[in-house]
Scaffold this active site. Structure first.
Site, PDB file in Angstrom:
ATOM      1  N   LYS A 128       0.746  -1.099   0.051  1.00 45.78           N
ATOM      2  CA  LYS A 128      -0.056   0.068   0.006  1.00 45.78           C
ATOM      3  C   LYS A 128       0.918   1.340   0.015  1.00 45.78           C
ATOM      4  CE  LYS A 128      -4.402  -1.584   0.193  1.00 45.78           C
ATOM      5  NZ  LYS A 128      -4.729  -2.412   1.640  1.00 45.78           N
ATOM      6  N   LYS A 210      -4.190 -10.999  -7.414  1.00 45.12           N
ATOM      7  CA  LYS A 210      -5.558 -11.445  -6.898  1.00 45.12           C
ATOM      8  C   LYS A 210      -6.620 -10.483  -7.382  1.00 45.12           C
ATOM      9  CE  LYS A 210      -5.450  -8.483  -2.949  1.00 45.12           C
ATOM     10  NZ  LYS A 210      -6.017  -8.053  -1.609  1.00 45.12           N
ATOM     11  N   LYS A 213     -10.128  -4.391  -6.464  1.00 42.75           N
ATOM     12  CA  LYS A 213     -11.075  -3.098  -7.128  1.00 42.75           C
ATOM     13  C   LYS A 213      -9.755  -2.178  -7.671  1.00 42.75           C
ATOM     14  CE  LYS A 213     -13.181  -3.768  -3.659  1.00 42.75           C
ATOM     15  NZ  LYS A 213     -14.177  -3.705  -2.439  1.00 42.75           N
TER      16      LYS A 213
HETATM   17  P1  TYM Z   1     -10.944  -6.609   2.087  1.00 42.17           P
HETATM   18  O1  TYM Z   1     -12.027  -5.639   2.504  1.00 42.17           O
HETATM   19  O2  TYM Z   1      -9.646  -6.334   1.465  1.00 42.17           O
HETATM   20  O3  TYM Z   1     -11.570  -7.935   1.784  1.00 42.17           O
HETATM   21  C1  TYM Z   1     -12.583  -8.530   2.448  1.00 42.17           C
HETATM   22  C2  TYM Z   1     -12.455 -10.117   2.426  1.00 42.17           C
HETATM   23  O4  TYM Z   1     -12.415 -10.672   1.194  1.00 42.17           O
HETATM   24  C3  TYM Z   1     -11.185 -11.452   0.938  1.00 42.17           C
HETATM   25  N1  TYM Z   1     -10.818 -11.231  -0.622  1.00 42.17           N
HETATM   26  C4  TYM Z   1     -10.486 -12.202  -1.218  1.00 42.17           C
HETATM   27  N2  TYM Z   1     -10.675 -13.417  -1.288  1.00 42.17           N
HETATM   28  C5  TYM Z   1     -10.243 -14.366  -1.991  1.00 42.17           C
HETATM   29  N3  TYM Z   1      -9.964 -13.668  -3.495  1.00 42.17           N
HETATM   30  C6  TYM Z   1      -9.555 -12.543  -3.661  1.00 42.17           C
HETATM   31  N4  TYM Z   1      -9.201 -11.852  -5.084  1.00 42.17           N
HETATM   32  C7  TYM Z   1     -10.136 -11.635  -2.754  1.00 42.17           C
HETATM   33  N5  TYM Z   1     -10.087 -10.077  -2.399  1.00 42.17           N
HETATM   34  C8  TYM Z   1     -10.498 -10.015  -1.246  1.00 42.17           C
HETATM   35  C9  TYM Z   1     -10.354 -10.800   1.888  1.00 42.17           C
HETATM   36  O5  TYM Z   1      -9.399 -11.820   2.087  1.00 42.17           O
HETATM   37  C10 TYM Z   1     -11.319 -10.747   3.054  1.00 42.17           C
HETATM   38  O6  TYM Z   1     -11.518 -11.662   3.641  1.00 42.17           O
HETATM   39  N6  TYM Z   1      -8.275  -6.217   6.291  1.00 42.17           N
HETATM   40  C11 TYM Z   1      -9.368  -6.777   5.970  1.00 42.17           C
HETATM   41  C12 TYM Z   1     -10.636  -6.068   6.410  1.00 42.17           C
HETATM   42  C13 TYM Z   1     -10.774  -6.399   7.929  1.00 42.17           C
HETATM   43  C14 TYM Z   1     -10.803  -7.607   8.764  1.00 42.17           C
HETATM   44  C15 TYM Z   1     -10.939  -7.137  10.043  1.00 42.17           C
HETATM   45  C16 TYM Z   1     -10.955  -9.003   8.121  1.00 42.17           C
HETATM   46  C17 TYM Z   1     -10.488  -5.550   8.964  1.00 42.17           C
HETATM   47  N7  TYM Z   1     -10.623  -5.902  10.040  1.00 42.17           N
HETATM   48  C18 TYM Z   1     -11.044  -8.087  10.927  1.00 42.17           C
HETATM   49  C19 TYM Z   1     -11.063 -10.041   9.182  1.00 42.17           C
HETATM   50  C20 TYM Z   1     -11.069  -9.379  10.650  1.00 42.17           C
HETATM   51  C21 TYM Z   1      -9.521  -6.350   4.323  1.00 42.17           C
HETATM   52  O7  TYM Z   1      -8.911  -5.407   3.945  1.00 42.17           O
HETATM   53  O8  TYM Z   1     -10.287  -7.066   3.537  1.00 42.17           O
END
Ligand code: TYM
Length: 348
Positions: A128, A210, A213
């Site tokens: 990031k 992966k 967006k």
């Molecule tokens: P975020 O918002 O990027 O993504 C949300 C969830 O979607 C999954 N994900 C994917 N899984 C498979 N293939 C992909 N291409 C893909 N893109 C996204 C992510 O693994 C996630 O499970 N840091 C986290 C948000 C967060 C969180 C938490 C998660 C904040 N606090 C506490 C678990 C527990 C995030 O940015 O996810």
């Protein structure tokens, strides 16, 4: 286990508490198929067995450049997408992170016991900060500390996420161990829950990366995309130029097969897998069928989204209930934490 309170009754009453689960989703645009297959489909299944708390994590979204009006709207849209995907507020607790202030309170406390070196090693910090060199902020560095606070505020034991989140949950476990060691046993070490097959969904345009967006709209399928949009994106998806001679499928082709298997019938998948092995496959056919099954698979979600958008009251009620439940659980944990770490308590 407790005894039944009635004098002549010899029944023992076993009180079984459900294991707690927490997970979160950043409100950065609409939910895509990577989020859905990697995490949310698992969240939906777990609602029936566990005590689940799911959050739209708006504080996390503020660590990269954003517009205030858009954040508000995208939080709302992500909530609608979650409900449309099958998150059921009757079965789980749905919240917006910033509406439960204990998340940031606990994050501050955990920040004071987290060594800087642990945070500098987290891969997403490097990614990031390379992506937004003019927006380097403390929040980005301490992002995983807030994530740890999200999880342990509810003493969650399991965290259903995609593969990319594994390092963050590992760090949560390290923070828990350190806290428990310094202040006494307080938190369980949460486990990562991933669905092996769908833990990492690839980008349509750059299948080595992966689905996300940040790679532009043609690289992902949003769960609200129309069948025409889905078809257009899948037909343009990167494959290889012909069946590969070795056993190893190219990432683009493997990704189409994965989408086909995730949304379609097993026979459809097997038929194309046979053609691939026989080297008679035409990728245009694979893409057309995959586009059809993905569009069909997402149809009920599209319809449900429309229904929720026409009845925002349902969402408001769910959030009010979620906030109340989560705040009560959070208050319980924070009272214990404050005592453990020695914050001022005039009644002592
Ligand atoms: P975020 O918002 O990027 O993504 C949300 C969830 O979607 C999954 N994900 C994917 N899984 C498979 N293939 C992909 N291409 C893909 N893109 C996204 C992510 O693994 C996630 O499970 N840091 C986290 C948000 C967060 C969180 C938490 C998660 C904040 N606090 C506490 C678990 C527990 C995030 O940015 O996810």
């Amino acid at each position: 286990m407790t005894l039944c309170s009635s004098p002549n009754c010899r029944w023992k009453v076993i009180i079984v508490t459900k294991r707690r689960v927490f997970s979160g989703m950043r409100p950065t645009g609409r939910m895509h198929v990577g989020n859905y297959l990697g995490a949310v489909r698992n969240w939906v299944q777990m609602q029936d067995t566990y005590q689940c708390i799911y959050a739209v994590v708006d504080y996390h979204a503020m660590t990269t450049p954003y517009e205030p009006d858009q954040l508000n709207q995208e939080t709302d849209e992500m909530l609608v997408d979650l409900l449309a995907s099958g998150i059921d507020p009757e079965k789980c607790t749905l919240i917006v992170q910033s509406q439960v202030p204990q998340h940031s309170e606990l994050a501050w406390i955990l920040g004071t016991i987290t060594p800087l070196g642990w945070l500098e090693r987290v891969p997403t910090f490097k990614e990031k900060s390379d992506m937004h060199p003019d927006y380097l902020n403390l929040g980005l560095l301490s992002y995983p500390v807030l994530q740890a606070a999200d999880i342990i505020l509810y003493k969650a034991e399991a965290v259903p996420v995609g593969e990319d989140q594994r390092p963050h949950v590992e760090l949560t476990r390290e923070i828990v161990r350190r806290f428990n060691h310094m202040f006494g046993d307080t938190f369980p070490e949460p486990q990562v829950i991933t669905k092996k097959e769908t833990a990492r969904i690839a980008s349509l345009t750059e299948p080595g990366k992966k689905m996300s967006k940040s790679l532009g709209p043609s690289s992902y399928i949003a769960i609200g995309d129309s069948p025409e949009q889905i078809r257009e994106k899948i037909m343009k998806a990167v494959t290889d130029t012909g069946p590969s001679s070795g056993d190893e499928m190219s990432p683009g082709v493997a990704s189409l097969f994965l989408l086909l298997r995730s949304f379609g019938a097993e026979e459809q998948y097997q038929a194309f897998a046979d053609e691939y092995r026989a080297q008679t496959i035409r990728y245009v056919d694979l893409k057309e069928t995959t586009a059809d099954v993905v569009a069909q698979g997402l149809q009920p979600i599209r319809e449900k989204k429309q229904e929720i958008q026409n009845n925002k009251r349902m969402l408001e009620d769910a959030l009010a209930q979620g906030r109340e439940t989560a705040t009560a659980l959070a208050a319980e944990t924070m009272s214990e934490v404050r005592n453990r770490i020695g914050l001022y308590n005039p009644r002592m």
